[in-house]
Design an enzyme around this catalytic site. Structure first.
Site, PDB file in Angstrom:
ATOM      1  N   PRO A  47      68.718  41.236  76.229  1.00 58.67           N
ATOM      2  CA  PRO A  47      69.879  41.873  75.456  1.00 58.67           C
ATOM      3  C   PRO A  47      70.264  43.126  76.029  1.00 58.67           C
ATOM      4  CG  PRO A  47      67.942  41.309  73.813  1.00 58.67           C
ATOM      5  CD  PRO A  47      67.556  41.490  75.406  1.00 58.67           C
ATOM      6  N   GLU A  48      71.617  43.194  76.399  1.00 61.44           N
ATOM      7  CA  GLU A  48      72.313  44.347  76.851  1.00 61.44           C
ATOM      8  C   GLU A  48      73.365  44.579  76.037  1.00 61.44           C
ATOM      9  OE1 GLU A  48      72.823  44.056  81.268  1.00 61.44           O
ATOM     10  OE2 GLU A  48      71.316  42.596  81.434  1.00 61.44           O
TER      11      GLU A  48
END
Length: 302
Positions: free
Chosen positions: A2-3
């Site tokens: 997750p960015e």
DNA sequence: AGAGTAGCCTGTAAGC
DNA sequence: TGCTTACAGGCTACTC
């Protein structure tokens, strides 16, 4: 992993479904002793009980849920954290580390294989974000802002992009994508970028992030054949993102560059993998100043 | 002070 | 086949 796009996708999903809902019960699994930060688990659980969710936002890779009574529920998904919204009666997925029952028959499940995820409950979230740099999708993130950051950094550009104090929300995947769009080698010293390269890099960052967002995130760790994988990013419903299909650099080692056909290379840089096209992203060697030339400049012959 | 690295964590895949 | 090792990576804490 997750960015920014993956966290923003989650924030949007949550905003559409849980704002106005009340948390009726919070339970943290004893096998996730590091999940809750800065307070005992029991205080976290009882502090969330009865709170109403009033808003959802994001800062860098942090997700923020604004609660009544001036409280903020902050979480960071780190490597493998996902939030799923399921009916309370629905079958459990593996790796559930915490559950948050809502007053509409659903619950939020924090699913996190690697147990790196973290959460806070606080009346002042700002100290959590104290070290974060600018939001790359804000208008305030200009070429000049990026230029000022980069000129202070003698190291390679890639690790600078991963530094949350430089730019908030960019991680390994989108850093590789951004550098590819900008035509910049990951090892290029940050301070060596010329103005037009800085401009291209900012464009590349924005392009990579916006494309990720438009495709509801990248799900690169999923196992072929598995209907729903929880080893990588999924949205609130447990569905994978689509952006992995459109990546130009990350995870494409040995596959042809979408621009020139040259095989994408992978190197290790600052303990991380970096993917790039050696033809489209050439390393611009700083021209060695010869002693003669250097001397000549300071003391012209005459 | 900036840069490099170990450690957190677990499942998968490669190597022997 | 089965065991061991390397690897993935966001971030912090530590060392040089």
């Amino acid at each position: 992993m997750p960015e920014l796009p993956e966290v923003e996708t989650l924030a949007r999903d949550l905003r559409a479904t849980v704002v106005g809902r009340k948390i009726t019960k919070a339970t943290v699994s004893p096998d996730a002793p590091r999940l809750v930060q800065d307070m005992p688990v029991e205080v976290f659980e009882s502090g969330l009980r009865g709170r109403r969710i009033e808003g959802v936002s994001r800062r860098g890779k942090y997700l923020m849920l604004q609660l009544d009574k001036g409280l903020w529920w902050v979480m960071h998904r780190r490597m493998s954290g996902n939030v799923l919204r399921r009916p309370v009666k629905a079958t459990d997925e593996p790796y559930i580390r915490a559950r948050f029952r809502l007053d509409d028959g659903n619950e939020l499940r924090f699913v996190d294989l690697r147990k790196f995820g973290t959460m806070w409950l606080t009346d002042d979230p700002e100290p959590i974000f104290a070290g974060l740099g600018p939001e790359p999708l804000d208008e305030a993130f200009t070429d000049e802002v990026l230029r000022e950051t980069l000129k202070k950094r003698s190291t390679a550009i890639k690790p600078v992009l991963l530094d949350q104090a430089a730019i908030a929300g960019v991680g390994n995947l989108y850093a590789d994508e951004a550098l590819h769009y900008a035509g910049i080698h990951p090892k290029q010293p940050a301070a060596s970028l010329k103005n037009d390269e800085v401009a291209k890099l900012r464009e590349g960052i924005v392009r990579a992030l916006e494309q990720g967002l438009a495709n509801l995130g990248s799900s690169v760790g999923n196992v072929a054949g598995e209907e729903v994988s929880l080893r990588d990013h999924v949205n609130l419903n447990g569905e994978s993102g689509k952006n992995q299909e459109y990546l130009v650099a990350y995870g494409r080692e040995g596959r042809p560059c979408r621009t020139c056909g040259t095989a994408i290379e992978r190197i290790k840089l600052a303990q991380r993998s970096a993917h790039f096209c050696p033809k489209c992203q050439p390393l611009r060697r700083r021209r060695k100043r010869t002693p003669a030339k250097g001397r000549a400049r300071r003391a012209p012959a005459g």
